[in-house]
Write a protein that holds these residues in place. Structure first.
Motif, PDB file in Angstrom:
ATOM      1  N   MET A   1     -28.511  58.885 -12.954  1.00 53.37           N
ATOM      2  CA  MET A   1     -29.364  60.014 -12.561  1.00 53.37           C
ATOM      3  C   MET A   1     -28.756  60.692 -11.350  1.00 53.37           C
ATOM      4  SD  MET A   1     -32.356  57.771 -10.912  1.00 53.37           S
ATOM      5  CE  MET A   1     -31.965  56.469  -9.774  1.00 53.37           C
ATOM      6  N   ASN A   2     -29.361  61.786 -10.918  1.00 51.42           N
ATOM      7  CA  ASN A   2     -28.771  62.544  -9.810  1.00 51.42           C
ATOM      8  C   ASN A   2     -29.184  61.977  -8.452  1.00 51.42           C
ATOM      9  OD1 ASN A   2     -31.385  63.288 -10.289  1.00 51.42           O
ATOM     10  ND2 ASN A   2     -31.088  65.419  -9.699  1.00 51.42           N
ATOM     11  N   ASP A   3     -28.920  60.730  -8.283  1.00 42.91           N
ATOM     12  CA  ASP A   3     -29.187  60.048  -7.017  1.00 42.91           C
ATOM     13  C   ASP A   3     -28.153  60.502  -5.996  1.00 42.91           C
ATOM     14  OD1 ASP A   3     -29.637  58.291  -5.015  1.00 42.91           O
ATOM     15  OD2 ASP A   3     -29.176  56.478  -6.166  1.00 42.91           O
ATOM     16  N   LYS A   4     -28.600  60.872  -4.829  1.00 41.93           N
ATOM     17  CA  LYS A   4     -27.717  61.460  -3.825  1.00 41.93           C
ATOM     18  C   LYS A   4     -26.538  60.554  -3.504  1.00 41.93           C
ATOM     19  CE  LYS A   4     -28.657  64.339   0.146  1.00 41.93           C
ATOM     20  NZ  LYS A   4     -29.779  64.737   0.980  1.00 41.93           N
ATOM     21  N   ILE A   5     -26.822  59.287  -3.356  1.00 44.45           N
ATOM     22  CA  ILE A   5     -25.773  58.362  -2.921  1.00 44.45           C
ATOM     23  C   ILE A   5     -24.667  58.277  -3.956  1.00 44.45           C
ATOM     24  CG2 ILE A   5     -25.296  55.982  -2.281  1.00 44.45           C
ATOM     25  CD1 ILE A   5     -28.187  55.893  -1.265  1.00 44.45           C
ATOM     26  N   VAL A   6     -25.054  58.218  -5.249  1.00 46.17           N
ATOM     27  CA  VAL A   6     -24.054  58.133  -6.310  1.00 46.17           C
ATOM     28  C   VAL A   6     -23.234  59.408  -6.367  1.00 46.17           C
ATOM     29  CG1 VAL A   6     -23.729  57.906  -8.769  1.00 46.17           C
ATOM     30  CG2 VAL A   6     -25.520  56.620  -7.642  1.00 46.17           C
ATOM     31  N   ILE A   7     -23.930  60.536  -6.325  1.00 45.83           N
ATOM     32  CA  ILE A   7     -23.236  61.827  -6.444  1.00 45.83           C
ATOM     33  C   ILE A   7     -22.235  61.971  -5.307  1.00 45.83           C
ATOM     34  CG2 ILE A   7     -23.556  64.320  -6.456  1.00 45.83           C
ATOM     35  CD1 ILE A   7     -25.119  63.586  -8.721  1.00 45.83           C
ATOM     36  N   GLU A   8     -22.653  61.591  -4.112  1.00 38.87           N
ATOM     37  CA  GLU A   8     -21.755  61.728  -2.971  1.00 38.87           C
ATOM     38  C   GLU A   8     -20.542  60.832  -3.124  1.00 38.87           C
ATOM     39  OE1 GLU A   8     -24.113  61.104   0.457  1.00 38.87           O
ATOM     40  OE2 GLU A   8     -24.937  63.139   0.358  1.00 38.87           O
ATOM     41  N   LYS A   9     -20.796  59.645  -3.667  1.00 40.53           N
ATOM     42  CA  LYS A   9     -19.703  58.698  -3.866  1.00 40.53           C
ATOM     43  C   LYS A   9     -18.677  59.255  -4.829  1.00 40.53           C
ATOM     44  CE  LYS A   9     -20.778  53.900  -3.391  1.00 40.53           C
ATOM     45  NZ  LYS A   9     -21.490  52.799  -3.980  1.00 40.53           N
TER      46      LYS A   9
ATOM     47  N   LYS B   1     -33.115  64.109 -12.249  1.00 40.86           N
ATOM     48  CA  LYS B   1     -32.584  64.471 -13.569  1.00 40.86           C
ATOM     49  C   LYS B   1     -31.871  63.250 -14.136  1.00 40.86           C
ATOM     50  CE  LYS B   1     -33.230  68.977 -14.035  1.00 40.86           C
ATOM     51  NZ  LYS B   1     -33.112  69.708 -12.784  1.00 40.86           N
ATOM     52  N   VAL B   2     -32.049  63.033 -15.427  1.00 42.25           N
ATOM     53  CA  VAL B   2     -31.301  61.969 -16.082  1.00 42.25           C
ATOM     54  C   VAL B   2     -29.933  62.532 -16.417  1.00 42.25           C
ATOM     55  CG1 VAL B   2     -31.184  60.471 -18.078  1.00 42.25           C
ATOM     56  CG2 VAL B   2     -33.379  60.959 -17.024  1.00 42.25           C
TER      57      VAL B   2
ATOM     58  N   TYR C   1     -22.276  49.967 -34.102  1.00 43.03           N
ATOM     59  CA  TYR C   1     -22.740  51.332 -33.835  1.00 43.03           C
ATOM     60  C   TYR C   1     -22.340  51.693 -32.417  1.00 43.03           C
ATOM     61  CZ  TYR C   1     -26.870  49.502 -31.294  1.00 43.03           C
ATOM     62  OH  TYR C   1     -27.721  48.896 -30.415  1.00 43.03           O
ATOM     63  N   SER C   2     -22.079  52.951 -32.195  1.00 43.15           N
ATOM     64  CA  SER C   2     -21.593  53.342 -30.883  1.00 43.15           C
ATOM     65  C   SER C   2     -22.629  54.227 -30.203  1.00 43.15           C
ATOM     66  CB  SER C   2     -20.278  54.100 -31.027  1.00 43.15           C
ATOM     67  OG  SER C   2     -20.561  55.366 -31.579  1.00 43.15           O
ATOM     68  N   ASP C   3     -22.293  54.604 -29.026  1.00 44.15           N
ATOM     69  CA  ASP C   3     -23.189  55.407 -28.207  1.00 44.15           C
ATOM     70  C   ASP C   3     -23.611  56.692 -28.936  1.00 44.15           C
ATOM     71  OD1 ASP C   3     -24.585  56.068 -25.897  1.00 44.15           O
ATOM     72  OD2 ASP C   3     -22.918  57.310 -25.200  1.00 44.15           O
ATOM     73  N   HIS C   4     -22.645  57.273 -29.736  1.00 44.20           N
ATOM     74  CA  HIS C   4     -22.942  58.550 -30.389  1.00 44.20           C
ATOM     75  C   HIS C   4     -23.985  58.418 -31.489  1.00 44.20           C
ATOM     76  CE1 HIS C   4     -19.642  60.215 -28.209  1.00 44.20           C
ATOM     77  NE2 HIS C   4     -18.843  59.255 -28.652  1.00 44.20           N
ATOM     78  N   ASP C   5     -24.057  57.228 -32.070  1.00 44.41           N
ATOM     79  CA  ASP C   5     -24.980  57.071 -33.192  1.00 44.41           C
ATOM     80  C   ASP C   5     -26.427  56.924 -32.746  1.00 44.41           C
ATOM     81  OD1 ASP C   5     -22.712  57.021 -34.672  1.00 44.41           O
ATOM     82  OD2 ASP C   5     -22.505  54.834 -34.592  1.00 44.41           O
ATOM     83  N   VAL C   6     -26.615  56.689 -31.480  1.00 48.34           N
ATOM     84  CA  VAL C   6     -27.982  56.478 -30.991  1.00 48.34           C
ATOM     85  C   VAL C   6     -28.642  57.827 -30.748  1.00 48.34           C
ATOM     86  CG1 VAL C   6     -29.383  55.444 -29.194  1.00 48.34           C
ATOM     87  CG2 VAL C   6     -27.265  54.346 -29.897  1.00 48.34           C
ATOM     88  N   ILE C   7     -29.824  57.984 -31.289  1.00 51.92           N
ATOM     89  CA  ILE C   7     -30.546  59.238 -31.055  1.00 51.92           C
ATOM     90  C   ILE C   7     -31.365  59.063 -29.787  1.00 51.92           C
ATOM     91  CG2 ILE C   7     -32.134  60.892 -32.055  1.00 51.92           C
ATOM     92  CD1 ILE C   7     -31.462  59.396 -34.758  1.00 51.92           C
ATOM     93  N   LYS C   8     -31.172  60.001 -28.860  1.00 56.45           N
ATOM     94  CA  LYS C   8     -31.844  59.841 -27.562  1.00 56.45           C
ATOM     95  C   LYS C   8     -32.762  61.023 -27.292  1.00 56.45           C
ATOM     96  CE  LYS C   8     -27.594  57.810 -25.951  1.00 56.45           C
ATOM     97  NZ  LYS C   8     -26.359  58.125 -25.248  1.00 56.45           N
ATOM     98  N   TRP C   9     -33.865  60.733 -26.696  1.00 59.07           N
ATOM     99  CA  TRP C   9     -34.834  61.775 -26.342  1.00 59.07           C
ATOM    100  C   TRP C   9     -35.194  61.601 -24.871  1.00 59.07           C
ATOM    101  CZ3 TRP C   9     -36.320  64.746 -30.616  1.00 59.07           C
ATOM    102  CH2 TRP C   9     -36.017  64.200 -31.876  1.00 59.07           C
ATOM    103  N   VAL C  10     -35.209  62.725 -24.167  1.00 56.51           N
ATOM    104  CA  VAL C  10     -35.610  62.648 -22.760  1.00 56.51           C
ATOM    105  C   VAL C  10     -36.743  63.639 -22.525  1.00 56.51           C
ATOM    106  CG1 VAL C  10     -34.870  62.831 -20.372  1.00 56.51           C
ATOM    107  CG2 VAL C  10     -33.261  62.100 -22.100  1.00 56.51           C
ATOM    108  N   ARG C  11     -37.708  63.242 -21.764  1.00 56.41           N
ATOM    109  CA  ARG C  11     -38.860  64.112 -21.517  1.00 56.41           C
ATOM    110  C   ARG C  11     -39.266  63.961 -20.052  1.00 56.41           C
ATOM    111  NH1 ARG C  11     -44.381  63.062 -24.823  1.00 56.41           N
ATOM    112  NH2 ARG C  11     -44.046  60.989 -23.989  1.00 56.41           N
ATOM    113  N   TYR C  12     -39.647  65.050 -19.419  1.00 57.53           N
ATOM    114  CA  TYR C  12     -40.115  65.007 -18.024  1.00 57.53           C
ATOM    115  C   TYR C  12     -41.576  65.432 -17.990  1.00 57.53           C
ATOM    116  CZ  TYR C  12     -35.135  65.103 -16.947  1.00 57.53           C
ATOM    117  OH  TYR C  12     -33.806  64.824 -16.875  1.00 57.53           O
ATOM    118  N   ILE C  13     -42.370  64.666 -17.327  1.00 59.04           N
ATOM    119  CA  ILE C  13     -43.762  65.078 -17.142  1.00 59.04           C
ATOM    120  C   ILE C  13     -44.147  64.856 -15.683  1.00 59.04           C
ATOM    121  CG2 ILE C  13     -46.166  64.656 -17.769  1.00 59.04           C
ATOM    122  CD1 ILE C  13     -45.160  63.596 -20.442  1.00 59.04           C
TER     123      ILE C  13
END
Lengths: 739, 433
Positions: free
Chosen positions: B214-222, B398-399, B411-423
């Motif tokens: 996710m858009n964690d400040k510490i990771v992004i800065e790293k 943000k994810v 099965y690989s990462d591409h085969d997985v159907i992913k859904w993201v929702r923000y509430i």
């Protein structure tokens, strides 16, 4: 309905359970059983259908089995003979191929709670401990504790304990945690499970595999482990570091406590830990789970006691929101009151002022008291706010403000002037006893600075007949006497009237006595009155004494994450005091019965003495006559059978000890005088079989311990142990009285 | 250690009672009812001591759940356990209501049996529990099911059983946030924080290894160190997370060292993480109150709400609650949008708007007529509170990715159907007036 017609219901259900048609139809059968359980839940006595329910347990339907077992666990103590019939089915189930059925049967069997069941459950439990399914092992391990509990006085089974210790290495995490719990209960008398280095390290390594309940439990057990070296200590702390950030607040608190206790010699580590848990604690304080938030707030207060500035920069987190429940608001106000400092005092006071006009009178009053608390440090601002509140002219506010003023002038004399100016006019808005007392006290003590003080008091004197609270009348008497000293001309007449009323007409004896006392005091002369009544008007040092700052972390570390911060220390003390008396009784089953209880032992201990079960083998003979010569001869001829050291602090009265020993039929032969160092005492006792116990108590000057040496003329370890435990109890009691 | 668990309805009738330890008697059930449920004053504390027995209670709608003990236990743990109980029950039959409890009463007793033994918490993971609990009676289990239990009960990972298979590998991520605000009448933020949860529902085969970003400040800065200009170009916002906690499946050591979140998820729904932010919160609505007292018997209230997010987004279920004094005799309301009503029983004007786009403004004005009273008590003016739901995360979270690796199955990462929702929902969202 069910509470009244219970017999009919039982009859009807009995008929239904016996009906072969219903028995044949699984669903209907189960429905009838469900009804039985439902009535049981409502508190109806359903033990009448026990027989039929036992029959129903012989089924392949697991749900039905579960229900019937639940029923049996509830009523087995009432119908032990019938319950034995069920044992057969249960035993059969214990060897079912399905692990779920095995586990269920074993669990139910262990929960039957009836006498005589042990002989049947012992073997299934032992089998269960070696079962290949961990589900069954979990149940069996706890079953050991249940079995031990059933038979409170039974000896600890060494083989079983060893087996449990070895199961600590089981690969299933829940089995491991259950083992700890079970051992703890079984070994309760020996002080619980011992956590040595290998066990501690093993547990530490398994921590991450456990679920949150397990982690919390293990953290609690690890408190007992004392690392050998500093290096090991810090290794453990490093290993457990991640648990300070765990998702479960319970684990975070548990870890915090462990850190605080392990690092008790390293204050900087403790402070560091408290800084690191600040985040999780604050998160819990603002979480939606109200109850958890409440618990967290209680702990925040505990931390603030030692580190007043700890949460100061986060003060806004503790502002109350309108829709929060009452108990959270009250806690938050307390927290705000404690974290105040130079930077945030303005905002905090502003916020608290808002609460003072809250619809809930309780909450408003708590806020006013909080302002009063802050006023001890920031007097001027607070007095101003409080004075403004008087302007609202509302009863519930005015009374609390006046009470706060009373406390404040006592602690901070510098605000007396401001308070005296604010007081006139308040009397119209005070109706309750506490408020009136406070106002009258203020008028009496500081009357010379309040111009209309005599007139306000005159109103009270006028209405004294209709006054309902005796405490107010007493306060009025004292206040008027005091004011009479400073403003005699204005008060003389009404003082006369008041004294007359109190002595001649008053029904309450205390008030009448107080009136008589003052009357006679006046007869002695005005100088004597002054000497007695003109006590100091303030005492700022009291505030310093109460100052919570600089209380060391170690003083509450062991209470952290228990119920103590939730209830408050003083309340917990009263709860646990009663509980202690209740619990200690059965916990000392080896102690013999006492034949008499002396007047010396305080109430609480007396209870304990009487509650001791009569199971002990030792009976000491009363009125044993032994001459000093004979004692000396025997003493010198015997070897020491037992030697022990008990903790001992400070001074005491040898007479007290002597009396206490007399109560349990131990005679004192000789004793040093009080205060002598080294202090010695020689004691003797004899049991009903004629076995003599000779004892020496030795208290040396340098160490704070009492050394006990016991000699016995016949070597019997069993009675010796009982004798020593009697002696320990007595000495322990004396120690308690002293402290 | 918990001595007993009781569930009551609002009248104080016992719905469920389960006693685990001998020291808790039947009278404990009544003691709680008399002293807490039927008590006249409001609840003073969620922990009550009656006759040296501690009662911990939690209320869900009008159902009381109480745990009882005589020991000096960890209060936080007991409450967590009660919450867990509620979660487990909700996972089986939805809302916790009197009717649902009565209908599922067998099931609850079964659950209580598994979840606590001798007063000690045992396995409480919903997924794992499902293997033990049989709502329908089972004659005899098939071999396969039996071996499943054994693998479950002996498995190394407590939260996932082996041998799970799905035809379609799917996962759903919900970022659920509740934004809390306390604002002064002058529009100054007194306190604001977002408490959020990332809930994941996974239907993945085998033992998948997941990685969440996710858009964690510490990771992004790293990461930004190497490609600083790139991140600034894309204008990615990062957020500062005050603190966060994870489900036990997340490897905390990796998070501490690299700040990466990797885990093997439990099957079905679970809460991956919980977090809290206090900085740079997007407050979806601003409430501007204006209260004027006209004489002693009239009050004019004007409230403006402004939506503060992208115009393309729609907020829903907006409700503004304007408290009125107790001596209100009549209210006239005019509002530009939605419906407003004076509810005498709640002492409030409730203004409801179904939908509202971003960067809009709406207004309500009301005239409140008061009965003259001789009560000197001034009206305390409770704050104006608001409820709403917005389709974004007010914290700005943000994810960035969620990668799935399963080395054993093909099965690989591409085969997985992913859904993201923000509430984003309102927590306690109050403006003082």
């Amino acid at each position: 309905m069910p509470y009244l017609g219970s017999e009919d219901v039982v009859k009807e259900l009995k008929k239904a359970l016996c009906n072969p048609h219903i028995q044949a139809d699984r669903l209907r059968y189960r429905n009838v059983i469900q009804r039985v359980i439902r009535y049981m839940t409502q508190g109806l006595d359903m033990s009448g259908v026990f027989m039929e329910m036992v029959k129903a347990s012989a089924t392949v339907d697991i749900v039905q089995k579960k229900l019937v077992y639940l029923y049996m666990c509830t009523y087995a103590p009432l119908k032990p003979d019938l319950a034995l019939l069920a044992i057969n089915t249960l035993c059969k189930d214990c060897s079912d191929p399905n692990p779920m059925v095995r586990g269920l049967a074993l669990r139910s069997m262990c929960s039957l709670r009836m006498p005589g069941v042990q002989e049947y459950i012992q073997q299934p439990i032992l089998n269960g401990l070696r079962d290949k399914a961990s589900y069954v092992r979990r149940v069996a391990v706890l079953g050991c504790a249940k079995m031990h509990n059933l038979h409170g006085d039974s000896e600890v089974d060494g083989a079983l304990v060893n087996e449990l210790y070895s199961l600590l290495r089981d690969q299933d995490p829940i089995v491991v945690v259950n083992c700890l719990r079970s051992l703890e209960e079984i070994l309760k008398q020996e002080g619980g499970i011992v956590i040595n280095k290998p066990i501690a390290h093993h547990l530490l390594n398994r921590m991450s595999k456990l679920d949150q309940w397990g982690q919390a439990e293990v953290l609690n057990f690890l408190l007992r482990y004392q690392p050998r070296s500093e290096e090991e200590l810090f290794d453990i702390l490093n290993l457990l570091d991640s648990f300070l950030k765990s998702g479960s607040p319970g684990v975070v608190m548990g870890a915090t406590k462990l850190f605080l206790i392990l690092a008790k010699k390293f204050p900087h580590v403790q402070t560091d830990v408290l800084v690191r848990v600040k985040g999780p604690l604050l998160a819990a304080c603002s979480s939606e789970s109200r109850e958890l938030c409440f618990v967290a707030l209680c702990h925040v207060r505990q931390i603030l006691h030692s580190l007043p500035g700890h949460f100061s920069s986060h003060y806004k987190k503790f502002f109350c929101s309108y829709s929060e429940p009452h108990y959270i608001k009250l806690q938050k106000v307390e927290v705000l009151c404690e974290l105040v400092n130079d930077e945030n005092v303005q905002q905090v006071l502003e916020e608290l002022r808002g609460y003072c006009t809250d619809v809930s009178a309780d909450f408003a009053q708590a806020a006013i008291f909080a302002i009063g608390g802050i006023a001890r440090t920031y007097t001027d601002q607070c007095v101003q706010i409080l004075t403004e509140l008087l302007g609202l002219r509302q009863e519930h506010i005015t009374t609390v403000v006046v009470q706060t003023f009373r406390d404040l002038v006592w602690l901070c004399p510098q605000c007396t002037e401001a308070v005296c100016q604010a007081l006139p006019g308040c009397e119209e808005n005070i109706q309750d006893s506490e408020g009136k007392q406070a106002l009258i006290w203020l008028l009496g003590v500081h009357g010379e600075r309040i111009p209309n003080a005599p007139y306000v008091l005159e109103d009270f004197v006028e209405n004294v007949k209709s006054e309902t609270f005796p405490a107010v009348k007493m306060e009025l008497l004292t206040a008027l006497m005091r004011l009479f000293l400073s403003r005699p001309a204005e008060c003389q007449d009404m003082l006369g009237r008041l004294l007359y009323y109190c002595i001649e007409e008053e029904k309450d004896m205390a008030v009448r006595d107080r009136g008589l006392f003052y009357y006679r005091l006046l007869l002695v002369g005005i100088d004597e009155v002054k000497r007695i009544l003109c006590s100091p008007k303030s005492d700022p040092t009291l505030g310093l004494l109460e100052d919570p700052a600089e209380r060391p972390v170690n003083s509450w570390a062991s209470d952290f994450n228990t119920l103590v911060p939730v209830y408050g220390k003083s309340r917990w003390a009263t709860i646990s005091k009663c509980q202690g008396a209740e619990r200690c009784g059965p916990e000392l089953p080896k102690t013999p019965s006492f034949t008499a209880s002396g007047p010396l032992i305080p109430e609480e201990n007396k209870e304990r003495v009487q509650e001791l079960p009569d199971s002990g083998a030792l009976m000491l003979v009363p009125n044993l006559q032994l001459t000093a010569d004979y004692f000396e001869k025997t003493w010198l001829s015997l070897k020491v059978a037992h030697q022990q050291v008990l903790p001992w602090q400070g001074e005491f009265h040898p007479d007290t000890l002597q009396m206490a020993l007399q109560v349990v039929n131990i005679q004192t032969i000789a004793m040093s005088r009080a205060g002598a160092r080294p202090w010695k005492a020689y004691l003797s006792a004899q049991d009903d079989t004629g076995c003599l116990f000779l004892t020496e108590l030795l208290l040396t000057s340098e160490n704070s311990e009492m050394q006990i040496s016991v000699k016995q003329n016949e070597t019997r370890t069993e009675t010796l142990n009982s004798f020593i435990s009697v002696l320990e109890t007595v000495i322990g009691t004396i120690e308690e009285i002293k402290s | 250690m918990i001595g007993g668990l009781f569930i009551y309805n609002h009248k104080g009738e016992v719905l469920i009672s389960r006693v685990y330890r001998d020291d808790i008697g039947r009278n404990a059930v009544d003691a709680f009812r008399v002293n807490v449920i039927h008590a006249r004053q409001q609840v003073r504390s969620p922990v009550t001591n009656i006759a040296r027995t501690s009662f911990f209670h939690v209320k869900r709608s009008n159902i009381w759940l109480a745990a009882v003990t005589k020991q000096n236990v960890n209060a936080a743990m007991v409450f967590e356990f009660l919450y867990k109980m509620c979660d487990v029950m909700a996972a089986y039959f939805g809302k916790i209501s009197e009717e649902n409890i009565k209908n599922n009463f067998v099931l609850i007793y079964e659950r209580l049996d598994e979840i606590l033994d001798f007063g000690y918490p045992q396995n409480s993971e919903t997924g794992a529990l499902k293997t033990f609990i049989t709502q329908q009676g089972i004659k005899s289990q098939t071999k396969e099911e039996q071996s499943q239990i054994t693998s479950q009960v002996t498995g190394q990972i407590g939260w996932r059983r082996e041998g799970i298979k799905y035809r379609r590998n799917e996962l759903f991520l919900d970022v659920l946030e509740s934004v809390n605000l306390l604002m002064s009448p002058q529009g100054q933020v007194l306190s604001a924080h977002v408490s959020g949860r990332v809930v994941m529902k996974s239907y993945l085969s085998g033992m998948p290894e997941c990685k969440f970003g996710m858009n964690d400040k510490i990771v992004i800065e790293k990461q930004g160190k190497g490609t600083a200009d790139e991140t600034s170009k894309s204008g990615k916002q990062s957020i500062a997370i005050d603190d966060c906690t994870f489900h036990q499946c997340v490897r905390l050591s990796k998070f501490d060292s690299e700040r990466s979140i990797s885990f093997i998820p439990p099957d079905g729904e679970f809460e991956l993480m919980r977090y809290r932010t206090t900085k740079d919160i997007i407050l979806p609505f601003r409430v501007i109150p204006l209260v004027r007292e006209v004489g002693r018997t009239k009050l004019e209230v004007k409230v403006v709400i402004k939506s503060n997010f992208k115009p393309s987004l729609l907020a829903q279920k907006i409700e503004v609650r304007i408290p009125t004094p107790l001596n209100t005799s009549g209210v006239q309301v005019i509002c530009m949008k939605g419906k407003a009503k004076y509810k005498a029983s709640e002492n409030a004007i409730v203004w409801k708007i179904k939908r509202m786009a971003g960067m809009k403004e709406s207004q309500i004005s009301a005239e409140i007529e008061l009965l003259p009273t001789n009560d000197k008590k001034k009206w305390a003016r409770p704050p104006i509170s608001m409820n709403f739901e917005v389709p974004f995360a007010p914290s700005g979270l943000k994810v960035r990715y969620l990668k799935v690796f399963e080395p054993k199955l093909n099965y690989s990462d591409h085969d997985v159907i992913k859904w993201v929702r923000y509430i984003g929902r309102s927590g306690i969202y109050e403006t003082r007036c």
